[in-house]
Design an enzyme around this catalytic site. Sequence first.
Site, PDB file in Angstrom:
ATOM      1  CG  HIS A   1      -2.221   0.676   1.031  1.00 52.77           C
ATOM      2  ND1 HIS A   1      -2.631   1.754   1.800  1.00 52.77           N
ATOM      3  CD2 HIS A   1      -3.204   0.458   0.134  1.00 52.77           C
ATOM      4  CE1 HIS A   1      -3.816   2.151   1.388  1.00 52.77           C
ATOM      5  NE2 HIS A   1      -4.192   1.392   0.382  1.00 52.77           N
TER       6      HIS A   1
ATOM      7  CE  LYS B   1      -2.091   5.036  -1.386  1.00 53.07           C
ATOM      8  NZ  LYS B   1      -1.867   4.185  -0.205  1.00 53.07           N
TER       9      LYS B   1
ATOM     10  CG  ASP C   1      18.640  11.578  -9.952  1.00 52.87           C
ATOM     11  OD1 ASP C   1      18.526  10.537 -10.628  1.00 52.87           O
ATOM     12  OD2 ASP C   1      18.660  12.713 -10.456  1.00 52.87           O
TER      13      ASP C   1
END
Length: 214
Positions: free
Chosen positions: A153, A155, A160
């Site tokens: 779940h 996000k 870089d």
Amino acid sequence: GGGMWAAGAARRAGLALAAAALGLALAAWRRRARPLREVLVFPSPPSCTEALLAEAAEPGAAARPCHCPLPHGDCPLSRLLRHLLTARRSLDICLFAFSSPQLGRAVRLLHRRGVRVRIVTDAQYMGLQGSQIGLLRQAGIQVRHDQESGYMHHKFAIVDGRMLITGSLNWTTQAIQNNRENVLVTEDVEYVKPFLDEFERIWEKYNPINYKFF
């Protein structure tokens, strides 16, 4: 006397210019030295991101007029795209759901540019209609998914190894255009590093050699 006065004036003018240049250089250094911190709040109004993506694919393309009826101003989605498109070396993405065509296109552009892209996603959501995961895989981008009962779940994305993009937002058109969501963008090392560590841990855990299919 006049020559000496002129020489002194020229010297004073030169010193003033040098001081001004030094002041500008210091201001620019301070701006760079201060880590980026930005909060994006969604929903993002429907807007045209074509010029932004076209410019990323082909410098100079943004000069060509776009005739679509959508507004062409700045918006949370365009700002998110701009942050992603700063990637030069690596882009690590850890997402529950990824179906936004604009964000999918940006990720494929970075892959074609030579950026090392890795994606971790949720097994149950990666195959849903509209998911970008299949297109990203076809483009040659490495994708790994969970094999657990709970959802993957997370996000977040890391650009870089230095810029963290995280919040409530799934990378879906529904969430971008309709939901009240938040995204924090930061270069603060003390926040970026735990997410980097978590990504590497999950990436190894979801290595296909560890998958068990029944």
